[in-house]
Design an enzyme around this catalytic site. Structure first.
Site, PDB file in Angstrom:
ATOM      1  N   THR A  65       0.838  -1.206   0.000  1.00 37.81           N
ATOM      2  CA  THR A  65       0.000   0.000   0.000  1.00 37.81           C
ATOM      3  C   THR A  65       0.872   1.255   0.000  1.00 37.81           C
ATOM      4  OG1 THR A  65      -1.698  -1.226   1.158  1.00 37.81           O
ATOM      5  CG2 THR A  65      -1.905   1.166   1.187  1.00 37.81           C
ATOM      6  N   LYS A  94       5.346  10.604  21.609  1.00 39.43           N
ATOM      7  CA  LYS A  94       5.382  11.546  22.745  1.00 39.43           C
ATOM      8  C   LYS A  94       3.991  11.800  23.298  1.00 39.43           C
ATOM      9  CE  LYS A  94       9.058  14.153  20.428  1.00 39.43           C
ATOM     10  NZ  LYS A  94       9.328  15.447  19.803  1.00 39.43           N
ATOM     11  N   ARG A 115      -2.485   4.881   7.360  1.00 43.30           N
ATOM     12  CA  ARG A 115      -2.764   3.515   7.854  1.00 43.30           C
ATOM     13  C   ARG A 115      -2.627   3.552   9.368  1.00 43.30           C
ATOM     14  NH1 ARG A 115      -0.595  -2.132   5.534  1.00 43.30           N
ATOM     15  NH2 ARG A 115      -2.302  -1.610   4.111  1.00 43.30           N
ATOM     16  N   HIS A 143     -10.347  -0.987   3.935  1.00 40.42           N
ATOM     17  CA  HIS A 143      -9.135  -0.720   3.154  1.00 40.42           C
ATOM     18  C   HIS A 143      -9.601  -0.447   1.718  1.00 40.42           C
ATOM     19  CE1 HIS A 143      -5.161  -0.752   1.670  1.00 40.42           C
ATOM     20  NE2 HIS A 143      -4.705  -1.899   2.145  1.00 40.42           N
TER      21      HIS A 143
HETATM   22  C1  NCD Z   1      -3.694  -6.191   3.564  1.00 39.58           C
HETATM   23  C2  NCD Z   1      -3.893  -5.252   4.749  1.00 39.58           C
HETATM   24  O1  NCD Z   1      -2.971  -4.556   5.156  1.00 39.58           O
HETATM   25  O2  NCD Z   1      -5.026  -5.220   5.196  1.00 39.58           O
HETATM   26  N1  NCD Z   1      -2.492  -5.982   2.884  1.00 39.58           N
HETATM   27  C3  NCD Z   1      -2.458  -5.064   1.875  1.00 39.58           C
HETATM   28  O3  NCD Z   1      -2.691  -3.885   2.078  1.00 39.58           O
HETATM   29  N2  NCD Z   1      -2.169  -5.493   0.640  1.00 39.58           N
HETATM   30  C4  NCD Z   1      -3.916  -7.621   3.915  1.00 39.58           C
HETATM   31  C5  NCD Z   1      -3.214  -8.230   5.096  1.00 39.58           C
HETATM   32  O4  NCD Z   1      -2.402  -7.598   5.772  1.00 39.58           O
HETATM   33  O5  NCD Z   1      -3.492  -9.388   5.337  1.00 39.58           O
END
Ligand code: NCD
Length: 325
Positions: A65, A94, A115, A143
């Site tokens: 990502t 902090k 994220r 996501h």
């Molecule tokens: C996924 C996530 O981070 O949710 N990965 C991703 O972004 N391609 C899937 C996972 O971590 O299993």
């Protein structure tokens, strides 16, 4: 934004129709020159993002990502500010609140990919940000850009016809990619879902309600053998999201029933595909990679063009720009 209104991409519920997705996908097609993913893809930018800065603020690990967003931004001609372990290296360590961090970062950048381990974090960030916020995964919630590239892959590799049957396999409870993917698939009339998970890892109530509300045909199976017998067009595999299990890693005796093997591949239709958001663990053994139906590396490669389309929509209001907020 074409209407001067700030847009964020926080949830797949922002998308209202399949035609809205088509606009975004046509833009992604243009970026990758209609080719299957390959090293020769040139990703021609239609408008330069020169002078624009994308901040990637990641409080959880990521390979695809973060790097594909950064690649997309650079291929569009823009630049990147990145913090890959924001929990340890930003002022979060902090005690700074997410809201304060976002207020500050939004004055340094033209868009933010976030994220975060907490469900709802992207919506909280969007509420205080002066630039578009893109949800790069918020805990076990959603996501959305992964779901966009998943549907884009299905469109490119098998097509999306009425009656498309998608088997969703594994940790349906915690997999944010599946929660978002369901939101997008339900925009397509006649889509059928096969839900394949161990008992304790079934879909959250909210996703089940969305499926019922859309009136989609749905089957529940407790093994991949049962799922393959439904003759799916797409088998979407996921790993056990151990880091999100309440009491640490869950030991599941039944887990092998949710791991793909050569015998499942034998029963799977010749024109079906196997997808996985990656990282994959034992649920898709590397021995299967040479089977042309295993499309997960194409899937991750499509991520660059799809994220170029998302960024471009947010910056310039290209087709698909109306991301719903
Ligand atoms: C996924 C996530 O981070 O949710 N990965 C991703 O972004 N391609 C899937 C996972 O971590 O299993």
């Amino acid at each position: 934004m074409s209407d001067g209104k700030l847009s964020h991409l926080v949830s797949c519920s922002q998308f209202r129709s399949a035609s809205q997705l088509s606009g975004l996908f046509r833009l992604a097609d243009q970026f990758r020159g209609h080719a299957r993913p390959s090293r020769r893809n040139r990703y021609t930018p239609l408008q330069s993002a020169r002078g624009r800065i994308l901040a990637t603020l990641f409080y959880e690990p990521s390979t695809r990502t973060r790097l594909s967003f950064e690649s997309a931004q650079i291929r569009l001609g823009g630049e990147v500010l990145s913090t890959e372990a924001a929990g340890a290296f930003s002022s979060h360590a902090k005690g700074e609140s997410l809201e304060d961090t976002i207020r500050v970062v939004s004055s340094y950048a033209d868009a933010i990919v976030l994220r975060h381990p907490t469900p709802g974090a992207a919506a909280r960030a969007a509420a205080v940000s002066s630039v578009p916020v893109i949800n790069g995964g918020d805990g076990d919630n959603e996501h959305p850009t992964q779901a966009l590239l998943d549907v884009y892959t299905i469109r490119c590799e098998v097509g999306i016809a009425e009656g498309l049957t998608v088997a969703l396999v594994g940790d349906l409870k915690h997999s944010r990619t599946i929660h978002s993917l369901i939101g997008l698939l339900l925009l397509y009339p006649g889509v059928r879902l096969v839900l394949v998970s161990p008992d304790g890892l079934r879909l959250p109530e909210q996703c089940s309600r969305a499926i019922s509300a859309a009136g989609a045909e749905v089957w529940c199976e407790d093994s991949l053998t049962g799922a393959v017998a439904r003759r799916p067009d797409v088998v979407y595999m996921t790993r056990l999201q151990r880091e999100r299990h309440e009491h640490g890693a869950t030991t599941l005796e039944a887990w092998p029933d949710f791991c793909l093997n050569a015998s499942h591949m034998k029963s799977l239709r010749d024109d079906a595909i196997v997808l996985h958001p990656l990282p994959r663990l034992a649920e898709v053994p590397a021995e299967l990679d040479s089977d042309p139906r295993c499309a997960y590396f194409h899937q991750s490669a499509y991520g660059v063009a799809v994220r170029m389309a998302v960024l471009s929509s947010l910056y310039f209001g290209e087709p698909g720009a109306d991301l719903g907020l």
